[in-house]
Design a protein around this motif. Sequence first.
Motif, PDB file in Angstrom:
ATOM      1  N   ALA A 245      58.294  49.467 102.281  1.00  0.00           N
ATOM      2  CA  ALA A 245      57.074  50.278 102.178  1.00  0.00           C
ATOM      3  C   ALA A 245      55.918  49.431 101.645  1.00  0.00           C
ATOM      4  O   ALA A 245      54.789  49.506 102.149  1.00  0.00           O
ATOM      5  CB  ALA A 245      57.328  51.477 101.268  1.00  0.00           C
ATOM      6  N   ILE A 246      56.205  48.615 100.644  1.00  0.00           N
ATOM      7  CA  ILE A 246      55.172  47.719 100.105  1.00  0.00           C
ATOM      8  C   ILE A 246      54.890  46.587 101.077  1.00  0.00           C
ATOM      9  O   ILE A 246      53.733  46.236 101.330  1.00  0.00           O
ATOM     10  CB  ILE A 246      55.603  47.159  98.735  1.00  0.00           C
ATOM     11  CG1 ILE A 246      55.734  48.285  97.702  1.00  0.00           C
ATOM     12  CG2 ILE A 246      54.587  46.123  98.242  1.00  0.00           C
ATOM     13  CD1 ILE A 246      56.281  47.832  96.350  1.00  0.00           C
ATOM     14  N   ALA A 247      55.946  46.006 101.642  1.00  0.00           N
ATOM     15  CA  ALA A 247      55.779  44.843 102.526  1.00  0.00           C
ATOM     16  C   ALA A 247      54.911  45.157 103.734  1.00  0.00           C
ATOM     17  O   ALA A 247      54.103  44.319 104.161  1.00  0.00           O
ATOM     18  CB  ALA A 247      57.150  44.341 102.975  1.00  0.00           C
ATOM     19  N   HIS A 248      55.066  46.345 104.311  1.00  0.00           N
ATOM     20  CA  HIS A 248      54.246  46.713 105.455  1.00  0.00           C
ATOM     21  C   HIS A 248      52.757  46.655 105.099  1.00  0.00           C
ATOM     22  O   HIS A 248      51.921  46.263 105.922  1.00  0.00           O
ATOM     23  CB  HIS A 248      54.586  48.125 105.933  1.00  0.00           C
ATOM     24  CG  HIS A 248      55.922  48.225 106.596  1.00  0.00           C
ATOM     25  ND1 HIS A 248      56.673  49.381 106.586  1.00  0.00           N
ATOM     26  CD2 HIS A 248      56.652  47.311 107.289  1.00  0.00           C
ATOM     27  CE1 HIS A 248      57.803  49.163 107.245  1.00  0.00           C
ATOM     28  NE2 HIS A 248      57.807  47.924 107.678  1.00  0.00           N
ATOM     29  N   ASN A 249      52.437  47.030 103.883  1.00  0.00           N
ATOM     30  CA  ASN A 249      51.038  47.071 103.463  1.00  0.00           C
ATOM     31  C   ASN A 249      50.521  45.716 102.993  1.00  0.00           C
ATOM     32  O   ASN A 249      49.356  45.380 103.229  1.00  0.00           O
ATOM     33  CB  ASN A 249      50.861  48.135 102.376  1.00  0.00           C
ATOM     34  CG  ASN A 249      50.975  49.535 102.922  1.00  0.00           C
ATOM     35  OD1 ASN A 249      49.994  50.102 103.390  1.00  0.00           O
ATOM     36  ND2 ASN A 249      52.182  50.103 102.909  1.00  0.00           N
ATOM     37  N   ILE A 250      51.380  44.926 102.383  1.00  0.00           N
ATOM     38  CA  ILE A 250      51.002  43.555 102.032  1.00  0.00           C
ATOM     39  C   ILE A 250      50.703  42.776 103.309  1.00  0.00           C
ATOM     40  O   ILE A 250      49.702  42.055 103.412  1.00  0.00           O
ATOM     41  CB  ILE A 250      52.128  42.856 101.242  1.00  0.00           C
ATOM     42  CG1 ILE A 250      52.267  43.460  99.830  1.00  0.00           C
ATOM     43  CG2 ILE A 250      51.876  41.347 101.162  1.00  0.00           C
ATOM     44  CD1 ILE A 250      51.171  43.081  98.873  1.00  0.00           C
ATOM     45  N   VAL A 346      47.137  49.018  98.660  1.00  0.00           N
ATOM     46  CA  VAL A 346      48.530  48.694  98.986  1.00  0.00           C
ATOM     47  C   VAL A 346      49.462  49.755  98.411  1.00  0.00           C
ATOM     48  O   VAL A 346      50.377  50.236  99.092  1.00  0.00           O
ATOM     49  CB  VAL A 346      48.911  47.294  98.456  1.00  0.00           C
ATOM     50  CG1 VAL A 346      50.419  47.063  98.569  1.00  0.00           C
ATOM     51  CG2 VAL A 346      48.164  46.212  99.229  1.00  0.00           C
ATOM     52  N   ALA A 347      49.226  50.136  97.167  1.00  0.00           N
ATOM     53  CA  ALA A 347      50.069  51.158  96.524  1.00  0.00           C
ATOM     54  C   ALA A 347      49.961  52.489  97.250  1.00  0.00           C
ATOM     55  O   ALA A 347      50.970  53.169  97.500  1.00  0.00           O
ATOM     56  CB  ALA A 347      49.665  51.319  95.060  1.00  0.00           C
ATOM     57  N   GLN A 348      48.747  52.872  97.607  1.00  0.00           N
ATOM     58  CA  GLN A 348      48.541  54.136  98.327  1.00  0.00           C
ATOM     59  C   GLN A 348      49.238  54.104  99.680  1.00  0.00           C
ATOM     60  O   GLN A 348      49.889  55.080 100.083  1.00  0.00           O
ATOM     61  CB  GLN A 348      47.043  54.385  98.501  1.00  0.00           C
ATOM     62  CG  GLN A 348      46.711  55.710  99.184  1.00  0.00           C
ATOM     63  CD  GLN A 348      45.203  55.942  99.286  1.00  0.00           C
ATOM     64  OE1 GLN A 348      44.415  55.260  98.646  1.00  0.00           O
ATOM     65  NE2 GLN A 348      44.808  56.902 100.111  1.00  0.00           N
ATOM     66  N   GLY A 349      49.109  52.988 100.381  1.00  0.00           N
ATOM     67  CA  GLY A 349      49.755  52.853 101.680  1.00  0.00           C
ATOM     68  C   GLY A 349      51.266  52.880 101.573  1.00  0.00           C
ATOM     69  O   GLY A 349      51.955  53.469 102.422  1.00  0.00           O
ATOM     70  N   ALA A 350      51.800  52.253 100.530  1.00  0.00           N
ATOM     71  CA  ALA A 350      53.252  52.234 100.334  1.00  0.00           C
ATOM     72  C   ALA A 350      53.799  53.633 100.077  1.00  0.00           C
ATOM     73  O   ALA A 350      54.860  54.013 100.583  1.00  0.00           O
ATOM     74  CB  ALA A 350      53.619  51.305  99.178  1.00  0.00           C
ATOM     75  N   LEU A 351      53.074  54.411  99.298  1.00  0.00           N
ATOM     76  CA  LEU A 351      53.513  55.781  99.015  1.00  0.00           C
ATOM     77  C   LEU A 351      53.516  56.646 100.267  1.00  0.00           C
ATOM     78  O   LEU A 351      54.290  57.601 100.373  1.00  0.00           O
ATOM     79  CB  LEU A 351      52.613  56.410  97.950  1.00  0.00           C
ATOM     80  CG  LEU A 351      52.804  55.911  96.517  1.00  0.00           C
ATOM     81  CD1 LEU A 351      51.708  56.460  95.612  1.00  0.00           C
ATOM     82  CD2 LEU A 351      54.180  56.303  95.983  1.00  0.00           C
ATOM     83  N   ALA A 352      52.651  56.300 101.234  1.00  0.00           N
ATOM     84  CA  ALA A 352      52.573  57.070 102.475  1.00  0.00           C
ATOM     85  C   ALA A 352      53.532  56.550 103.538  1.00  0.00           C
ATOM     86  O   ALA A 352      53.721  57.199 104.569  1.00  0.00           O
ATOM     87  CB  ALA A 352      51.138  57.029 103.014  1.00  0.00           C
ATOM     88  N   ASP A 353      54.145  55.402 103.298  1.00  0.00           N
ATOM     89  CA  ASP A 353      55.036  54.791 104.273  1.00  0.00           C
ATOM     90  C   ASP A 353      56.345  55.572 104.365  1.00  0.00           C
ATOM     91  O   ASP A 353      56.936  55.932 103.342  1.00  0.00           O
ATOM     92  CB  ASP A 353      55.315  53.339 103.867  1.00  0.00           C
ATOM     93  CG  ASP A 353      55.979  52.541 104.969  1.00  0.00           C
ATOM     94  OD1 ASP A 353      57.180  52.782 105.232  1.00  0.00           O
ATOM     95  OD2 ASP A 353      55.325  51.668 105.554  1.00  0.00           O
ATOM     96  N   ALA A 354      56.837  55.779 105.579  1.00  0.00           N
ATOM     97  CA  ALA A 354      58.051  56.577 105.777  1.00  0.00           C
ATOM     98  C   ALA A 354      59.272  55.957 105.121  1.00  0.00           C
ATOM     99  O   ALA A 354      60.204  56.674 104.727  1.00  0.00           O
ATOM    100  CB  ALA A 354      58.306  56.752 107.276  1.00  0.00           C
ATOM    101  N   LEU A 371      55.448  46.831  90.100  1.00  0.00           N
ATOM    102  CA  LEU A 371      56.179  45.918  90.974  1.00  0.00           C
ATOM    103  C   LEU A 371      55.237  44.861  91.557  1.00  0.00           C
ATOM    104  O   LEU A 371      55.574  43.668  91.617  1.00  0.00           O
ATOM    105  CB  LEU A 371      56.853  46.694  92.115  1.00  0.00           C
ATOM    106  CG  LEU A 371      58.113  47.483  91.763  1.00  0.00           C
ATOM    107  CD1 LEU A 371      58.479  48.428  92.902  1.00  0.00           C
ATOM    108  CD2 LEU A 371      59.274  46.545  91.471  1.00  0.00           C
ATOM    109  N   LEU A 372      54.057  45.288  91.968  1.00  0.00           N
ATOM    110  CA  LEU A 372      53.084  44.357  92.518  1.00  0.00           C
ATOM    111  C   LEU A 372      52.617  43.348  91.471  1.00  0.00           C
ATOM    112  O   LEU A 372      52.442  42.163  91.772  1.00  0.00           O
ATOM    113  CB  LEU A 372      51.870  45.116  93.078  1.00  0.00           C
ATOM    114  CG  LEU A 372      52.074  45.851  94.394  1.00  0.00           C
ATOM    115  CD1 LEU A 372      50.883  46.743  94.695  1.00  0.00           C
ATOM    116  CD2 LEU A 372      52.287  44.850  95.532  1.00  0.00           C
ATOM    117  N   LYS A 373      52.422  43.810  90.261  1.00  0.00           N
ATOM    118  CA  LYS A 373      51.984  42.914  89.176  1.00  0.00           C
ATOM    119  C   LYS A 373      53.005  41.813  88.949  1.00  0.00           C
ATOM    120  O   LYS A 373      52.662  40.623  88.864  1.00  0.00           O
ATOM    121  CB  LYS A 373      51.788  43.725  87.898  1.00  0.00           C
ATOM    122  CG  LYS A 373      51.393  42.886  86.679  1.00  0.00           C
ATOM    123  CD  LYS A 373      51.260  43.768  85.446  1.00  0.00           C
ATOM    124  CE  LYS A 373      50.968  42.917  84.212  1.00  0.00           C
ATOM    125  NZ  LYS A 373      50.868  43.780  82.992  1.00  0.00           N
TER     126      LYS A 373
END
Length: 380
Positions: A245-250, A346-354, A371-373
């Motif tokens: 979820a995070i990687a897709h947004n990074i 990135v955090a917002q996008g990760a939360l919305a990722d399936a 986690l990002l920090k």
Amino acid sequence: MEEFGIKTSIHFGKNALEYLKKLQGAGIFIVTDPFMVESGLVERITGYLEKDRCTIFSNVVPDPPLELVIEGVKEVIKHRPDTLIALGGGSAIDEAKAIMHFSRQIGNLPDMEFIAVPTTSGTGSEVTSFAVITDREKGIKYPLVDQSLLPDTAILDASLVKSVPKTVVADTGMDVLTHALEAYVSTKANAFTDALAEKAAVTVLRYLIRSYTSQEDFRAREEMHNASCMAGLAFDRTSLGVNHAIAHNIGGKFKVPHGRTNAVLLPYVVEFNADMKEFNPRAYTRAAEKYAAIAQLAGIGGGNVRAGVKNLVREIRKMQEQMKMPFGFKDCGILPEEYQKQKDAVAQGALADACIRTNPRDVSREDILELLKRAYQGIR
């Protein structure tokens, strides 16, 4: 009631490419990238076919954008092939999936056979119903999920990955490990997906460094190629987790290669999901127990669950070091000011990722930012 089935027919081992001889007389549309054409690898495919019946669409780039998918759809509708073949890494297969999917819908071409021939050992895309397409204007990666994206046939020929460079071996290999571990601890995991994920994860832990070290170690390259497919079969049923979820947004924001992004995040995500801040041997999470089981199977387990998880994290970092991979996003070239500017998005996008829906531990915005920090600085 649960169900487990495999739609894709998988051909692997020696001379796997000979399956293509069955396509004599068919109209073929090959989706690939320019390197496959320039290096002559595409001729490994057309050599089994009638070349005058082949159309080669080589407009594939990393993180395939929407505009190239649209271009490919127009070409497929124009040529109306009997078979579409995806040749390349995850980007080629993902672009081919999207082209196939929309061509069938828009052009009314339901009878095309879809064959995937991976030339990297990482995404498992040849057996999954997932594809990731990029909107360059918005800087967002869109995961597509549909059973129609599943290839009819996958051909695993390890000779096609023999010359893959070390950096790609490292990135794609860690992608396989991330797929396997996220599938293994997913909330949708079951006995059948566990068997595939366990085998894939243990195979990576045993063979990735060998594959990285020597192009001549054909056994290691073949094992990694099969592991990638097995991990794909597992996560296609279970989905993934917060790592992806995070990687897709990074990837969408900073253009860091997908496998490298997953590798940077993986140790922190394992620690987060294991949730062992307090020492309480009676209250280990299910994720912690499963991570420890993988460590035990790979021969790096400790005397208890806590030790097993720590040893798994230690082994992941050891592999990163041996393959000269970055430990943090700062070392991937992401500037501090850019990180600060984009971290909330990135955090917002990760939360919305399936993918986040099947993570074994609930994840908040604050959790992702933490986690990002840690992942940015490479804090160990």
